[in-house]
Design a protein around this motif. Sequence first.
Motif, short mmCIF file in Angstrom:
data_model
loop_
_atom_site.label_atom_id
_atom_site.label_comp_id
_atom_site.label_asym_id
_atom_site.label_seq_id
_atom_site.Cartn_x
_atom_site.Cartn_y
_atom_site.Cartn_z
N SER A 1 0.83 -1.21 0.00
CA SER A 1 0.00 0.00 0.00
C SER A 1 0.85 1.25 0.00
N LEU A 2 1.87 1.29 0.86
CA LEU A 2 2.73 2.48 0.94
C LEU A 2 3.47 2.70 -0.38
N LEU A 3 4.01 1.63 -0.95
CA LEU A 3 4.74 1.75 -2.21
C LEU A 3 3.83 2.17 -3.34
N PHE A 4 2.66 1.56 -3.40
CA PHE A 4 1.72 1.85 -4.48
C PHE A 4 1.23 3.29 -4.43
N VAL A 5 0.81 3.72 -3.25
CA VAL A 5 0.30 5.10 -3.11
C VAL A 5 1.42 6.10 -3.38
N GLY A 6 2.63 5.78 -2.92
CA GLY A 6 3.76 6.68 -3.16
C GLY A 6 4.02 6.87 -4.65
N VAL A 7 3.98 5.79 -5.41
CA VAL A 7 4.19 5.90 -6.86
C VAL A 7 3.02 6.64 -7.52
N ALA A 8 1.79 6.33 -7.10
CA ALA A 8 0.61 6.99 -7.69
C ALA A 8 0.59 8.49 -7.44
N MET A 9 1.27 8.94 -6.37
CA MET A 9 1.30 10.37 -6.05
C MET A 9 2.36 11.13 -6.83
N LEU A 10 3.19 10.42 -7.58
CA LEU A 10 4.20 11.10 -8.39
C LEU A 10 3.52 12.01 -9.42
N PRO A 11 4.16 13.10 -9.80
CA PRO A 11 3.55 14.02 -10.78
C PRO A 11 3.10 13.34 -12.07
N LEU A 12 3.78 12.25 -12.44
CA LEU A 12 3.41 11.54 -13.67
C LEU A 12 1.98 11.05 -13.62
N PHE A 13 1.50 10.66 -12.42
CA PHE A 13 0.14 10.11 -12.27
C PHE A 13 -0.79 11.09 -11.56
N GLY A 14 -0.28 11.79 -10.57
CA GLY A 14 -1.03 12.88 -9.96
C GLY A 14 -2.14 12.49 -9.00
N LEU A 15 -2.03 11.34 -8.34
CA LEU A 15 -3.05 10.98 -7.35
C LEU A 15 -2.95 11.91 -6.15
N GLU A 16 -4.11 12.39 -5.70
CA GLU A 16 -4.18 13.23 -4.50
C GLU A 16 -5.02 12.52 -3.45
N PRO A 17 -4.39 11.93 -2.43
CA PRO A 17 -5.14 11.20 -1.40
C PRO A 17 -6.16 12.09 -0.70
N ALA A 18 -7.31 11.53 -0.38
CA ALA A 18 -8.35 12.26 0.32
C ALA A 18 -7.99 12.40 1.80
N SER A 19 -8.70 13.28 2.49
CA SER A 19 -8.43 13.51 3.91
C SER A 19 -8.74 12.28 4.76
N GLY A 20 -9.57 11.38 4.24
CA GLY A 20 -9.94 10.19 5.01
C GLY A 20 -9.02 9.01 4.78
N TRP A 21 -7.81 9.24 4.27
CA TRP A 21 -6.92 8.13 3.93
C TRP A 21 -6.59 7.23 5.13
N PRO A 22 -6.58 7.71 6.40
CA PRO A 22 -6.30 6.78 7.50
C PRO A 22 -7.30 5.62 7.60
N LEU A 23 -8.48 5.78 6.99
CA LEU A 23 -9.45 4.69 6.98
C LEU A 23 -8.95 3.49 6.19
N LEU A 24 -7.90 3.70 5.40
CA LEU A 24 -7.31 2.58 4.66
C LEU A 24 -6.81 1.48 5.60
N ILE A 25 -6.41 1.85 6.80
CA ILE A 25 -5.83 0.87 7.73
C ILE A 25 -6.85 -0.21 8.11
N PRO A 26 -8.03 0.16 8.65
CA PRO A 26 -9.00 -0.90 8.96
C PRO A 26 -9.56 -1.58 7.72
N VAL A 27 -9.72 -0.83 6.64
CA VAL A 27 -10.26 -1.41 5.40
C VAL A 27 -9.30 -2.47 4.86
N MET A 28 -8.03 -2.13 4.76
CA MET A 28 -7.05 -3.08 4.25
C MET A 28 -6.89 -4.28 5.18
N THR A 29 -6.97 -4.06 6.47
CA THR A 29 -6.87 -5.16 7.41
C THR A 29 -8.01 -6.16 7.20
N LEU A 30 -9.21 -5.65 7.04
CA LEU A 30 -10.35 -6.53 6.78
C LEU A 30 -10.22 -7.22 5.42
#
Length: 251
Positions: free
Chosen positions: A115-144
């Motif tokens: 998850s960390l590697l993927f999001v880090g690459v997606a946030m590069l200017p080449l792709f331009g992903l902008e994580p939402a303010s609720g990104w900490p919810l990824l922790i319980p979601v990914m765990t489930l």
Amino acid sequence: MSAYTALTAAGYRAQVRDRTTLFFTFAFPLLFLVVFGLIFRGQDVEQSGLSYISYTAAGVLSWGVANAAVFGIAFTLMQWRTDDILRLIRMSPAPLSAVIGSRYALALVVGLVQSLLFVGVAMLPLFGLEPASGWPLLIPVMTLGITTFLLLGVIIGSFANTPESVAAVANFLMLPMAFLSGSFFPMDAMPSWLQKVSLVMPLRYLNDAVSHALTGRGDSSDVVIGCAGLAVFALVLGAVAIRTFRWTKAS
């Protein structure tokens, strides 16, 4: 040293030594991100106006983490049973919970790094992903999500007796699920009947929850519904996994 600690340490060493598998575990989802990101770079999804990366990043991440959880434990259980390692473990004081728990701990670590590697690459200017303010919810979601798909992998690994059969069954389940659950292209573009079919697939709930947590697409109910759906699948798959688990190969 407890059985759980010993099995976890042994599993970690084996995973680190298998550098080829380790590399492709992380590289495979990134490959899809790069391909889709470059093809649809700068394009928006007509129905919502959101960038295509907002849809595909969450879906590919969900599929990649789920895929790793399924294949990781399915191949391990098959190989341990073939080599009689599970039979030896059964003759020791180690309970089944230590066997599955050790693999679960490793799956969580792999999922976190993915998850960390993927999001880090997606946030590069080449792709331009902008994580939402609720990104900490990824922790319980990914765990489930990891919990659910690891249990699916336990079932596959309990029935399959060869690497070929593990790969065939896992791909038969995971690839169609990826296409039908919105991992590779928006659910909005699918016919309504296919959208309804996807509701019986756990990856659909993981995709929806990750999409809102990571990119803000949809609303907060997507996270609640996604987590609830994953929890139901985890309970069902867990019950099936306990009943179907095999320590030795069928004669």
